[in-house]
Design a protein around this motif. Sequence first.
Motif, PDB file in Angstrom:
ATOM      1  N   THR A   8       0.848  -1.085   0.020  1.00 49.72           N
ATOM      2  CA  THR A   8      -0.153   0.058   0.084  1.00 49.72           C
ATOM      3  C   THR A   8       0.939   1.463   0.037  1.00 49.72           C
ATOM      4  O   THR A   8       2.157   1.260   0.170  1.00 49.72           O
ATOM      5  N   GLU A  13      -3.902   2.613   4.854  1.00 48.36           N
ATOM      6  CA  GLU A  13      -4.273   1.584   4.025  1.00 48.36           C
ATOM      7  C   GLU A  13      -3.916   0.196   4.225  1.00 48.36           C
ATOM      8  O   GLU A  13      -4.565  -0.765   4.353  1.00 48.36           O
ATOM      9  N   ALA A  14      -2.647   0.204   4.887  1.00 48.70           N
ATOM     10  CA  ALA A  14      -2.065  -1.420   5.150  1.00 48.70           C
ATOM     11  C   ALA A  14      -2.749  -1.913   6.463  1.00 48.70           C
ATOM     12  O   ALA A  14      -3.122  -3.071   6.395  1.00 48.70           O
ATOM     13  N   PRO A  30       3.191  -0.916   3.906  1.00 48.46           N
ATOM     14  CA  PRO A  30       3.268   0.458   3.211  1.00 48.46           C
ATOM     15  C   PRO A  30       4.674   0.583   2.790  1.00 48.46           C
ATOM     16  O   PRO A  30       5.760   0.825   3.186  1.00 48.46           O
ATOM     17  N   SER A  61      -0.998  -4.408  -5.528  1.00 44.40           N
ATOM     18  CA  SER A  61      -1.062  -3.120  -4.945  1.00 44.40           C
ATOM     19  C   SER A  61      -2.370  -2.830  -4.721  1.00 44.40           C
ATOM     20  O   SER A  61      -3.412  -2.954  -5.244  1.00 44.40           O
ATOM     21  N   GLY A  63      -5.227  -0.223  -2.111  1.00 43.10           N
ATOM     22  CA  GLY A  63      -5.225   1.195  -1.400  1.00 43.10           C
ATOM     23  C   GLY A  63      -6.565   1.746  -1.921  1.00 43.10           C
ATOM     24  O   GLY A  63      -7.451   1.090  -2.778  1.00 43.10           O
ATOM     25  N   ARG A 185      -8.234  -1.620  -5.671  1.00 41.47           N
ATOM     26  CA  ARG A 185      -8.547  -0.339  -5.077  1.00 41.47           C
ATOM     27  C   ARG A 185     -10.061  -0.138  -4.681  1.00 41.47           C
ATOM     28  O   ARG A 185     -10.991  -0.475  -5.167  1.00 41.47           O
ATOM     29  N   PHE A 205     -12.163   3.193   3.256  1.00 47.51           N
ATOM     30  CA  PHE A 205     -11.282   2.368   4.070  1.00 47.51           C
ATOM     31  C   PHE A 205     -11.879   1.065   4.390  1.00 47.51           C
ATOM     32  O   PHE A 205     -11.570  -0.045   4.661  1.00 47.51           O
ATOM     33  N   LEU A 208     -12.084  -1.405   1.845  1.00 41.01           N
ATOM     34  CA  LEU A 208     -10.794  -1.976   1.573  1.00 41.01           C
ATOM     35  C   LEU A 208     -10.724  -3.115   2.462  1.00 41.01           C
ATOM     36  O   LEU A 208     -10.337  -4.343   2.122  1.00 41.01           O
TER      37      LEU A 208
END
Length: 216
Positions: A8, A13-14, A30, A61, A63, A185, A205, A208
């Motif tokens: 991320t 995000e991680a 990250p 990838s 995020g 994403r 988030f 995600l």
Amino acid sequence: MTGLLVVTAVPAEAEAVRAGLTGATVTVLPVGVGPAVAGAATARVLALAEAAGQPYRAVVSAGIAGGFVGRVAVGGTVLADRSVAADLGAESPAGFIPVEDLGMPPELLGGGRVVPADPGLLGALRAALPAATVGTVLTVSTVTGTAESTAALADRHPDAVAEAMEGYGVAVAAAQAGVPFAELRTISNPVGPRDRSSWRMREAFTALTTAAAALR
């Protein structure tokens, strides 16, 4: 062989990805903002794992991102069928010129501006996330922030569904290492003029974390 590597841009995000991966053997790191630092950091992690005799089997990838209006909704989930370096090229009076059209020898372009997602990895993610929108995810070094630039970008990439800042860099690192790649994403805001009142970070988030369960 080690498991899946998820990179991320930022720690938030991680953390969102890890929250959806309880009990799973997945490395989440990250690696920084922008294609250069993300690509360099990912390449280093992959090289160290390979040198240790424990190469990663795939890289994702992941995020949040901006979504193109009418192509994906804010709060939605996107899977890239390919990651594209959207601003790698040159400006001209006639418009943007992609780097591959500038007369450079092919060997200087590496994989080119476009890196497709690994079909097997993308297929597995599509099966696990059937409601996700699949399309091109653009990688930019400067986030799009005006109506004019949004329209120009959307016209050049009619199949683009989102833009972010790291996917292409991570994709190149994975390609150089011979490791399958995909990009996941969730959408926090529409691509276009900067309007913080339209941003939905919390929803992105949360989405995600939910989507990360597919990475098990």
